[in-house]
Design a protein around this motif. Structure first.
Motif, PDB file in Angstrom:
ATOM      1  N   ARG A  52      -7.860  -2.901  -1.200  1.00  0.00           N
ATOM      2  CA  ARG A  52      -6.899  -3.727  -1.939  1.00  0.00           C
ATOM      3  C   ARG A  52      -5.482  -3.519  -1.413  1.00  0.00           C
ATOM      4  O   ARG A  52      -4.699  -4.471  -1.308  1.00  0.00           O
ATOM      5  CB  ARG A  52      -6.931  -3.378  -3.433  1.00  0.00           C
ATOM      6  CG  ARG A  52      -8.151  -3.870  -4.181  1.00  0.00           C
ATOM      7  CD  ARG A  52      -7.916  -3.792  -5.685  1.00  0.00           C
ATOM      8  NE  ARG A  52      -7.512  -2.461  -6.118  1.00  0.00           N
ATOM      9  CZ  ARG A  52      -8.351  -1.509  -6.504  1.00  0.00           C
ATOM     10  NH1 ARG A  52      -9.658  -1.741  -6.494  1.00  0.00           N
ATOM     11  NH2 ARG A  52      -7.904  -0.325  -6.901  1.00  0.00           N
ATOM     12  N   GLU A  53      -5.161  -2.276  -1.091  1.00  0.00           N
ATOM     13  CA  GLU A  53      -3.785  -1.948  -0.746  1.00  0.00           C
ATOM     14  C   GLU A  53      -3.473  -2.116   0.733  1.00  0.00           C
ATOM     15  O   GLU A  53      -2.310  -2.280   1.098  1.00  0.00           O
ATOM     16  CB  GLU A  53      -3.474  -0.512  -1.195  1.00  0.00           C
ATOM     17  CG  GLU A  53      -3.562  -0.338  -2.701  1.00  0.00           C
ATOM     18  CD  GLU A  53      -3.295   1.090  -3.145  1.00  0.00           C
ATOM     19  OE1 GLU A  53      -3.221   1.976  -2.266  1.00  0.00           O
ATOM     20  OE2 GLU A  53      -3.151   1.319  -4.365  1.00  0.00           O
ATOM     21  N   LEU A  54      -4.487  -2.063   1.604  1.00  0.00           N
ATOM     22  CA  LEU A  54      -4.263  -2.246   3.036  1.00  0.00           C
ATOM     23  C   LEU A  54      -4.680  -3.653   3.433  1.00  0.00           C
ATOM     24  O   LEU A  54      -5.638  -3.858   4.183  1.00  0.00           O
ATOM     25  CB  LEU A  54      -5.033  -1.204   3.852  1.00  0.00           C
ATOM     26  CG  LEU A  54      -4.576   0.239   3.725  1.00  0.00           C
ATOM     27  CD1 LEU A  54      -5.330   1.114   4.702  1.00  0.00           C
ATOM     28  CD2 LEU A  54      -3.077   0.372   3.965  1.00  0.00           C
ATOM     29  N   THR A  55      -3.954  -4.629   2.940  1.00  0.00           N
ATOM     30  CA  THR A  55      -4.282  -6.019   3.250  1.00  0.00           C
ATOM     31  C   THR A  55      -4.039  -6.289   4.735  1.00  0.00           C
ATOM     32  O   THR A  55      -3.097  -5.788   5.333  1.00  0.00           O
ATOM     33  CB  THR A  55      -3.422  -6.969   2.413  1.00  0.00           C
ATOM     34  OG1 THR A  55      -2.036  -6.660   2.619  1.00  0.00           O
ATOM     35  CG2 THR A  55      -3.740  -6.820   0.936  1.00  0.00           C
ATOM     36  N   GLY A  56      -4.937  -7.082   5.309  1.00  0.00           N
ATOM     37  CA  GLY A  56      -4.770  -7.483   6.700  1.00  0.00           C
ATOM     38  C   GLY A  56      -5.298  -6.505   7.714  1.00  0.00           C
ATOM     39  O   GLY A  56      -5.104  -6.696   8.915  1.00  0.00           O
ATOM     40  N   ILE A  57      -5.980  -5.443   7.279  1.00  0.00           N
ATOM     41  CA  ILE A  57      -6.522  -4.477   8.226  1.00  0.00           C
ATOM     42  C   ILE A  57      -7.937  -4.094   7.788  1.00  0.00           C
ATOM     43  O   ILE A  57      -8.174  -3.826   6.601  1.00  0.00           O
ATOM     44  CB  ILE A  57      -5.609  -3.224   8.332  1.00  0.00           C
ATOM     45  CG1 ILE A  57      -6.164  -2.240   9.363  1.00  0.00           C
ATOM     46  CG2 ILE A  57      -5.442  -2.540   6.994  1.00  0.00           C
ATOM     47  CD1 ILE A  57      -5.205  -1.116   9.682  1.00  0.00           C
ATOM     48  N   PRO A  58      -8.914  -4.092   8.701  1.00  0.00           N
ATOM     49  CA  PRO A  58     -10.287  -3.740   8.321  1.00  0.00           C
ATOM     50  C   PRO A  58     -10.386  -2.282   7.855  1.00  0.00           C
ATOM     51  O   PRO A  58      -9.782  -1.391   8.461  1.00  0.00           O
ATOM     52  CB  PRO A  58     -11.082  -3.947   9.617  1.00  0.00           C
ATOM     53  CG  PRO A  58     -10.227  -4.830  10.467  1.00  0.00           C
ATOM     54  CD  PRO A  58      -8.816  -4.500  10.116  1.00  0.00           C
ATOM     55  N   VAL A  59     -11.124  -2.059   6.786  1.00  0.00           N
ATOM     56  CA  VAL A  59     -11.428  -0.710   6.301  1.00  0.00           C
ATOM     57  C   VAL A  59     -12.928  -0.506   6.479  1.00  0.00           C
ATOM     58  O   VAL A  59     -13.738  -1.172   5.831  1.00  0.00           O
ATOM     59  CB  VAL A  59     -11.023  -0.525   4.831  1.00  0.00           C
ATOM     60  CG1 VAL A  59     -11.434   0.866   4.338  1.00  0.00           C
ATOM     61  CG2 VAL A  59      -9.519  -0.725   4.661  1.00  0.00           C
ATOM     62  N   LEU A  60     -13.293   0.413   7.376  1.00  0.00           N
ATOM     63  CA  LEU A  60     -14.687   0.620   7.749  1.00  0.00           C
ATOM     64  C   LEU A  60     -15.222   1.908   7.152  1.00  0.00           C
ATOM     65  O   LEU A  60     -14.460   2.821   6.813  1.00  0.00           O
ATOM     66  CB  LEU A  60     -14.812   0.664   9.274  1.00  0.00           C
ATOM     67  CG  LEU A  60     -14.065  -0.433  10.038  1.00  0.00           C
ATOM     68  CD1 LEU A  60     -14.251  -0.259  11.530  1.00  0.00           C
ATOM     69  CD2 LEU A  60     -14.531  -1.805   9.585  1.00  0.00           C
ATOM     70  N   ILE A  61     -16.526   2.007   7.051  1.00  0.00           N
ATOM     71  CA  ILE A  61     -17.168   3.182   6.456  1.00  0.00           C
ATOM     72  C   ILE A  61     -18.049   3.866   7.493  1.00  0.00           C
ATOM     73  O   ILE A  61     -18.854   3.224   8.166  1.00  0.00           O
ATOM     74  CB  ILE A  61     -18.021   2.783   5.238  1.00  0.00           C
ATOM     75  CG1 ILE A  61     -17.126   2.255   4.106  1.00  0.00           C
ATOM     76  CG2 ILE A  61     -18.850   3.963   4.748  1.00  0.00           C
ATOM     77  CD1 ILE A  61     -17.905   1.743   2.913  1.00  0.00           C
ATOM     78  N   ALA A  62     -17.873   5.173   7.628  1.00  0.00           N
ATOM     79  CA  ALA A  62     -18.770   6.007   8.439  1.00  0.00           C
ATOM     80  C   ALA A  62     -19.482   6.955   7.483  1.00  0.00           C
ATOM     81  O   ALA A  62     -18.855   7.812   6.854  1.00  0.00           O
ATOM     82  CB  ALA A  62     -17.978   6.787   9.484  1.00  0.00           C
ATOM     83  N   GLN A  63     -20.791   6.779   7.337  1.00  0.00           N
ATOM     84  CA  GLN A  63     -21.531   7.566   6.357  1.00  0.00           C
ATOM     85  C   GLN A  63     -21.666   9.024   6.782  1.00  0.00           C
ATOM     86  O   GLN A  63     -21.634   9.362   7.969  1.00  0.00           O
ATOM     87  CB  GLN A  63     -22.913   6.964   6.146  1.00  0.00           C
ATOM     88  CG  GLN A  63     -22.890   5.641   5.407  1.00  0.00           C
ATOM     89  CD  GLN A  63     -24.281   5.166   5.024  1.00  0.00           C
ATOM     90  OE1 GLN A  63     -25.274   5.767   5.402  1.00  0.00           O
ATOM     91  NE2 GLN A  63     -24.343   4.084   4.268  1.00  0.00           N
ATOM     92  N   HIS A  64     -21.809   9.868   5.797  1.00  0.00           N
ATOM     93  CA  HIS A  64     -22.037  11.296   6.030  1.00  0.00           C
ATOM     94  C   HIS A  64     -23.363  11.471   6.767  1.00  0.00           C
ATOM     95  O   HIS A  64     -24.384  10.902   6.396  1.00  0.00           O
ATOM     96  CB  HIS A  64     -22.072  12.035   4.692  1.00  0.00           C
ATOM     97  CG  HIS A  64     -21.773  13.495   4.806  1.00  0.00           C
ATOM     98  ND1 HIS A  64     -22.571  14.369   5.515  1.00  0.00           N
ATOM     99  CD2 HIS A  64     -20.750  14.242   4.310  1.00  0.00           C
ATOM    100  CE1 HIS A  64     -22.062  15.584   5.433  1.00  0.00           C
ATOM    101  NE2 HIS A  64     -20.958  15.539   4.717  1.00  0.00           N
ATOM    102  N   THR A  65     -23.320  12.257   7.845  1.00  0.00           N
ATOM    103  CA  THR A  65     -24.516  12.406   8.683  1.00  0.00           C
ATOM    104  C   THR A  65     -25.386  13.596   8.294  1.00  0.00           C
ATOM    105  O   THR A  65     -26.426  13.825   8.912  1.00  0.00           O
ATOM    106  CB  THR A  65     -24.108  12.570  10.150  1.00  0.00           C
ATOM    107  OG1 THR A  65     -23.247  13.714  10.285  1.00  0.00           O
ATOM    108  CG2 THR A  65     -23.383  11.334  10.653  1.00  0.00           C
TER     109      THR A  65
END
Length: 418
Positions: free
Chosen positions: A286-299
């Motif tokens: 919500r707060e970082l508009t205009g930039i992709p927020v990606l997820i790297a899962q715990h391995t």
């Protein structure tokens, strides 16, 4: 290699969030895709070797070289002290030439280790080394494992700060006069300073080149980390760096819901912790508009060594953003845009518009020093050289508008051409 332009990819994040691991996995994914990759560490903790399970030789007084760890992937850990000692010897040799003049300065009495206390010296040397490696065009992409966020932001300010000081203290025309004067030692010093300015200018231009250089911010799914990431993104953009994406690392993978009251308490803790992480990620998006927020899962087990990182890189390849073409450009240029908003002559109104996604608007500060506008926000400051038309104007107001800083100028009657 003819026609190749090496791209630079910076991994910036708080210490202990797996930044080095993700940088290594991304570098391996590039190599597996057939690209020639160099991964370099600017972090003096030298955790790059730890992540790869490889011991880099660090002989006293020697600059560590580049090591190939797998097909297509080279690695280097930059030791700023070794770089300083190596470069310092050349300066001492040049300035120590016997010219028959005694200026009361014995530069040979200085110890290179003492010079590391000078602000920005180590950082500048490492950045200059990276710029020289990029200029060789032996790699398609250089992945930089950067120091912790606050230190990296300070490093990014070093090139423009040094260039600004040199321009004011020893401007180019004065250096030119020294270079052609009768004092040989002063001429050598001027020539040396010109080389330093040229090298630092190359660094500044490379970091600010949005077609070649970008950054990935690495964080974790915690509320405090989210707030810090917003400030880091704001500061990085203010300093002219292209920010491609934010990677939220070590996110717990989904699990089936409890089947009944007899379910082990650890399951409830797990689901509660994952829900907290998802809330933090939602806030970040919500707060970082205009930039992709990606997820790297715990391995699970920590991936250490080329083999484990290669397995992690397969997941990186499968991600729709990670492992993408390093030549991509997602954000607009960080350079200010100037236009005439209304009027003509002394009645004109000009606007300067520049990207500035301020995390805390209360930290915004503006100042004017000669032909530069000083912009400060979220803990960093930047000197912005005004366009020639604005140098003859006065600031008439400023506002934040959808992730941009808009500053209005009106002509100064005292210097405006009539």
């Amino acid at each position: 290699m003819t026609g190749r332009r090496t791209h630079l990819e910076l991994f910036i994040g708080k210490g202990g969030v797996g930044k080095t691991t993700l940088a290594c996995a991304t570098a391996i994914s590039y190599a597996r895709a057939g690209r020639r990759v160099l991964i370099a560490s600017l972090d003096q903790a030298h955790s790059l070797g730890d992540a790869l399970g490889f011991h880099f030789p660090h002989d006293a007084g020697a600059v560590a070289g580049i090591v190939n760890v797998m097909p297509g992937l080279d690695v280097i850990e930059l030791d700023s002290l070794a770089l300083l000692e190596d470069r310092f010897r050349d300066v001492v040799r040049l300035l120590g030439a016997d010219t028959g003049h005694d200026h009361g300065i014995d530069i040979g009495a200085l110890d290179p280790a003492e010079s590391t206390g000078l602000p920005g010296v180590q950082e500048l040397l490492m950045l200059v080394e990276i710029a020289q490696l990029a200029a060789e065009d032996d790699w398609d992409v250089i992945v930089l494992d950067c120091p912790p966020s606050a230190d990296m932001l300070r490093i990014l300010t070093a090139p423009p700060t040094l260039l600004g000081y040199v321009e004011r203290v020893w401007p180019p025309h004065t250096r030119t006069m020294s270079a052609i004067g009768a004092d040989l030692r002063r001429a050598v010093l001027a020539a040396t300073m010109d080389k330093i300015v040229a090298a630092v200018t190359e660094v500044r231009d490379l970091l600010g080149d949005h077609a070649r250089t970008g950054a990935r911010l690495v964080t974790v799914a915690e509320q405090v980390a989210v707030a810090e990431t917003r400030r880091i993104r704001s500061a990085a953009v203010l300093l002219g760096l292209r920010v491609d994406e934010v990677i939220v690392n070590k996110v717990l993978p989904p699990a089936p819901p409890p089947t009944g009251p007899a379910e082990h308490p650890a399951v409830h803790w797990y689901l509660s912790r994952r829900a907290e992480q998802l809330d933090a990620i939602a806030r970040l998006r919500r707060e970082l508009t205009g930039i992709p927020v990606l997820i790297a899962q715990h391995t699970g087990p920590e991936p250490v060594g080329v083999g484990a990182l290669s397995a992690l890189s397969a997941a990186v390849d499968a991600h729709p953003m990670l492992g993408d073409n390093p030549a991509r450009v997602r954000t607009s240029s960080g350079e200010p845009m100037v236009r005439c908003e209304s009027g003509t002559g002394l009645h004109s109104v000009y606007t300067m518009r520049m990207p500035l996604p301020v995390a805390d608007p209360a930290t915004l500060r503006l100042g004017r020093v000669e032909d530069d506008l000083i912009v400060g926000a979220d803990g960093v400051r930047r000197r912005v050289r005004l366009a020639s038309v604005l140098q003859r104007c006065m600031v008439d107001g400023a506002e934040l508008d959808g992730g941009y800083l808009v500053v209005r100028f009106v002509p100064d009657p005292r210097v405006w051409p009539r």
